[in-house]
Design an enzyme around this catalytic site. Sequence first.
Site, PDB file in Angstrom:
ATOM      1  N   ASP A  21       0.846  -1.195   0.000  1.00  0.00           N
ATOM      2  CA  ASP A  21       0.000   0.000   0.000  1.00  0.00           C
ATOM      3  C   ASP A  21       0.879   1.240   0.000  1.00  0.00           C
ATOM      4  O   ASP A  21       1.540   1.536   0.992  1.00  0.00           O
ATOM      5  CB  ASP A  21      -0.893  -0.030   1.254  1.00  0.00           C
ATOM      6  CG  ASP A  21      -1.668   1.261   1.425  1.00  0.00           C
ATOM      7  OD1 ASP A  21      -1.842   1.992   0.432  1.00  0.00           O
ATOM      8  OD2 ASP A  21      -2.103   1.522   2.566  1.00  0.00           O
ATOM      9  N   ASP A  25      -3.901   4.016   2.670  1.00  0.00           N
ATOM     10  CA  ASP A  25      -5.335   3.835   2.965  1.00  0.00           C
ATOM     11  C   ASP A  25      -5.652   2.423   3.454  1.00  0.00           C
ATOM     12  O   ASP A  25      -6.818   2.061   3.616  1.00  0.00           O
ATOM     13  CB  ASP A  25      -6.194   4.198   1.742  1.00  0.00           C
ATOM     14  CG  ASP A  25      -5.944   3.263   0.562  1.00  0.00           C
ATOM     15  OD1 ASP A  25      -5.096   2.345   0.679  1.00  0.00           O
ATOM     16  OD2 ASP A  25      -6.605   3.448  -0.480  1.00  0.00           O
ATOM     17  N   ASP A  98      -5.970 -10.840 -14.878  1.00  0.00           N
ATOM     18  CA  ASP A  98      -7.078 -11.723 -14.547  1.00  0.00           C
ATOM     19  C   ASP A  98      -8.252 -11.350 -15.450  1.00  0.00           C
ATOM     20  O   ASP A  98      -8.536 -10.168 -15.650  1.00  0.00           O
ATOM     21  CB  ASP A  98      -7.476 -11.540 -13.075  1.00  0.00           C
ATOM     22  CG  ASP A  98      -7.711 -12.854 -12.374  1.00  0.00           C
ATOM     23  OD1 ASP A  98      -8.617 -13.594 -12.825  1.00  0.00           O
ATOM     24  OD2 ASP A  98      -7.025 -13.149 -11.386  1.00  0.00           O
ATOM     25  N   ASP A 206     -10.648 -16.622 -15.055  1.00  0.00           N
ATOM     26  CA  ASP A 206     -11.385 -17.023 -13.865  1.00  0.00           C
ATOM     27  C   ASP A 206     -12.514 -18.000 -14.217  1.00  0.00           C
ATOM     28  O   ASP A 206     -13.288 -17.741 -15.148  1.00  0.00           O
ATOM     29  CB  ASP A 206     -11.982 -15.747 -13.249  1.00  0.00           C
ATOM     30  CG  ASP A 206     -12.516 -15.935 -11.861  1.00  0.00           C
ATOM     31  OD1 ASP A 206     -11.721 -16.173 -10.952  1.00  0.00           O
ATOM     32  OD2 ASP A 206     -13.747 -15.831 -11.690  1.00  0.00           O
ATOM     33  N   GLU A 264      -8.647 -21.155 -15.248  1.00  0.00           N
ATOM     34  CA  GLU A 264      -8.980 -21.752 -13.948  1.00  0.00           C
ATOM     35  C   GLU A 264     -10.205 -22.642 -14.124  1.00  0.00           C
ATOM     36  O   GLU A 264     -11.252 -22.172 -14.587  1.00  0.00           O
ATOM     37  CB  GLU A 264      -9.275 -20.659 -12.917  1.00  0.00           C
ATOM     38  CG  GLU A 264      -9.449 -21.235 -11.523  1.00  0.00           C
ATOM     39  CD  GLU A 264     -10.383 -20.439 -10.628  1.00  0.00           C
ATOM     40  OE1 GLU A 264     -10.282 -20.586  -9.403  1.00  0.00           O
ATOM     41  OE2 GLU A 264     -11.233 -19.676 -11.145  1.00  0.00           O
ATOM     42  N   HIS A 336      -4.775 -16.985  -4.127  1.00  0.00           N
ATOM     43  CA  HIS A 336      -5.577 -16.187  -3.200  1.00  0.00           C
ATOM     44  C   HIS A 336      -6.794 -16.940  -2.662  1.00  0.00           C
ATOM     45  O   HIS A 336      -7.536 -16.397  -1.847  1.00  0.00           O
ATOM     46  CB  HIS A 336      -6.017 -14.913  -3.910  1.00  0.00           C
ATOM     47  CG  HIS A 336      -6.884 -15.211  -5.102  1.00  0.00           C
ATOM     48  ND1 HIS A 336      -6.379 -15.823  -6.234  1.00  0.00           N
ATOM     49  CD2 HIS A 336      -8.206 -15.046  -5.314  1.00  0.00           C
ATOM     50  CE1 HIS A 336      -7.363 -16.001  -7.093  1.00  0.00           C
ATOM     51  NE2 HIS A 336      -8.477 -15.540  -6.561  1.00  0.00           N
ATOM     52  N   ASP A 337      -7.038 -18.158  -3.145  1.00  0.00           N
ATOM     53  CA  ASP A 337      -8.190 -18.942  -2.696  1.00  0.00           C
ATOM     54  C   ASP A 337      -7.804 -20.112  -1.795  1.00  0.00           C
ATOM     55  O   ASP A 337      -8.678 -20.838  -1.328  1.00  0.00           O
ATOM     56  CB  ASP A 337      -8.941 -19.527  -3.908  1.00  0.00           C
ATOM     57  CG  ASP A 337      -9.559 -18.464  -4.792  1.00  0.00           C
ATOM     58  OD1 ASP A 337      -9.928 -17.395  -4.268  1.00  0.00           O
ATOM     59  OD2 ASP A 337      -9.669 -18.711  -6.012  1.00  0.00           O
TER      60      ASP A 337
HETATM   61  C1  GLC Z   1     -12.321 -17.800  -8.823  1.00  0.00           C
HETATM   62  C2  GLC Z   1     -11.484 -16.825  -8.052  1.00  0.00           C
HETATM   63  C3  GLC Z   1     -12.125 -16.587  -6.722  1.00  0.00           C
HETATM   64  C4  GLC Z   1     -13.488 -15.992  -6.957  1.00  0.00           C
HETATM   65  C5  GLC Z   1     -14.330 -16.842  -7.905  1.00  0.00           C
HETATM   66  C6  GLC Z   1     -15.478 -16.073  -8.440  1.00  0.00           C
HETATM   67  O1  GLC Z   1     -12.369 -19.051  -8.224  1.00  0.00           O
HETATM   68  O2  GLC Z   1     -10.179 -17.284  -7.956  1.00  0.00           O
HETATM   69  O3  GLC Z   1     -11.361 -15.749  -5.908  1.00  0.00           O
HETATM   70  O4  GLC Z   1     -14.169 -15.847  -5.747  1.00  0.00           O
HETATM   71  O5  GLC Z   1     -13.594 -17.292  -9.021  1.00  0.00           O
HETATM   72  O6  GLC Z   1     -15.029 -15.076  -9.320  1.00  0.00           O
END
Ligand code: GLC
Length: 566
Positions: A21, A25, A98, A206, A264, A336-337
Amino acid sequence: MDNPWWHSAVVYQIYPRSFADADGDGMGDLRGIIDHLDHIAGLGADVVWLSPVYPSPQDDNGYDISDYQDIEPVFGTLADFDELLAGVHERGMRLVMDLVVNHSSDEHQWFVESRSSKDSPKRDWYWWRPAREGMEPGTPGAEPTNWGSVFGGSAWEYDPASGEYFLHIFSRKQPDLNWENPEVRDAVYAMMNWWLDRGVDGFRMDVIDHISKDTTLPDGVVRPGAPYGEGGPHYLNGPRNHEFLQEMHRRVFAGRDALLTVGEMPGVTVDEAVLYTDPARKEVDMVFNFDHVWADRGADPWLLYPLRLTRLKAIFARWQAGLAETGWNSLYWNNHDQPRVVSRYGDDSPQWRERSAKMLGAVLHLHRGTPYVYQGEELGMTNYPFGSIADFRDIEALGHYAQAVDHEGRQPADVLTVLRARSRDNARTPMQWDDSPQAGFTTGTPWLAVNPNYKDINAVAAVADQESVYHFYRRLIALRHEEPAVVYGDFTMLLPQDERLYAYTRRFEGVELLVIGNFTGEPVRADIDEAGAWSAAELLLTNAPASADLVLEPWQVVIYRRGVTR
Ligand code: GLC
């Protein structure tokens, strides 16, 4: 055919909210990333993948996009973005964006228009349906199908103004786009071309195996005790998914050089992945499958099981073999998941944290495929010691807690135990840069608490220590760049029945590599044929003193190299 550049590349993922950051903020931003590009370049990564930075109400931390062609003001401006892109390119790296186009935000102009009336020209851009036949619209059970949403509750939201429902596989603020409508696809491809023309080098797509649905929208099977039916079989890997990706390839990627595309795909099978990644079919370069990060769970994702190493190895062996001839694997432990891998499949106690983090890194990176490193993984960052539900921010964690405690009557303490291990917020705590307050992430109040272990675990300390997880990852990445057997070698799993050791070989043009990782806190002897021959071979990398007879120390990994006759 020439081998594509991304076969030997390593990707570093940034979750912008939590990276750095610059303006105080409490939320990470693009200038913060610009300030830290040397950290990533120093690691040797070839590609930076940015989680979404587009304007968004942040219902799902940016995976709910309200404008695909701009930058979220909290993160910066398009000018900042161009500077970031130039900074990445100057360092010889590439930038992957992304792409979140299974759904938009409900605040995207497309959806605002779609919702405005049944006659809107954009009505059909989303999945609008009337109530179940014979039911009063808006009453319980009147939803068009019985599907549950991923974040809890029904997958359908009632819109009283028009008397119809719209589909949202994720949150009600993430309505699913209707890919059956060619105008939707045109708009998405135009947007993608706009970013590529601006200089970006590819996309991480995604949930891209959700874009084609069974248009008859049948009810799903209801598991015993489950409040909703399973929609997955009707919206995952649907009948037109390959067709849509081939069309995208023709309309966006064809004729452009040096891109990287990764889809993904929760639930994707090896057979389907071969089709998705077969270069001749022109769909995507690689996919993210989930089998290995679901190895410690059952059908219900919210039940914890201890990891069985034999199961994990069987999964990797299947994927390595399945994509050996055609297609390509991606390799990841973290994003991140996912909770932090050192806390999940390793041992994050002070005694073994660094050693097990290195072992996990080496075991993953020496597979055949393109490795992904998630911010903080290179420091051995750990899960967060969440105290109560008030410590969580993630819509998934909050949704699950409400569902489990309020509707299913589960004990709050039990639900917290699961969330502590599983929650996505484990991955999202701020990046630990140094030992100053808030770990140098922000001068303000961070949006999600910094892990209290930042005084010991931080980038400044790791870069200063040649024995750190950071330098081990740097060596792993360098090894991939220098040793063709890491990139191209055939893969053979050894000791598939062993619950303690993860062992395999890679073989390419007269070179053979042996990797053995000890997944326990005890010394274990590797009972591998010709052990004598191997321990006399060149030891490329290890994380503990190596013994002469292949006895591995707790959490040790060894990587040996020897010449072989072809
Ligand atoms: C993917 C992303 C995740 C998100 C989901 C819906 O799995 O990695 O963070 O919540 O899609 O967009």
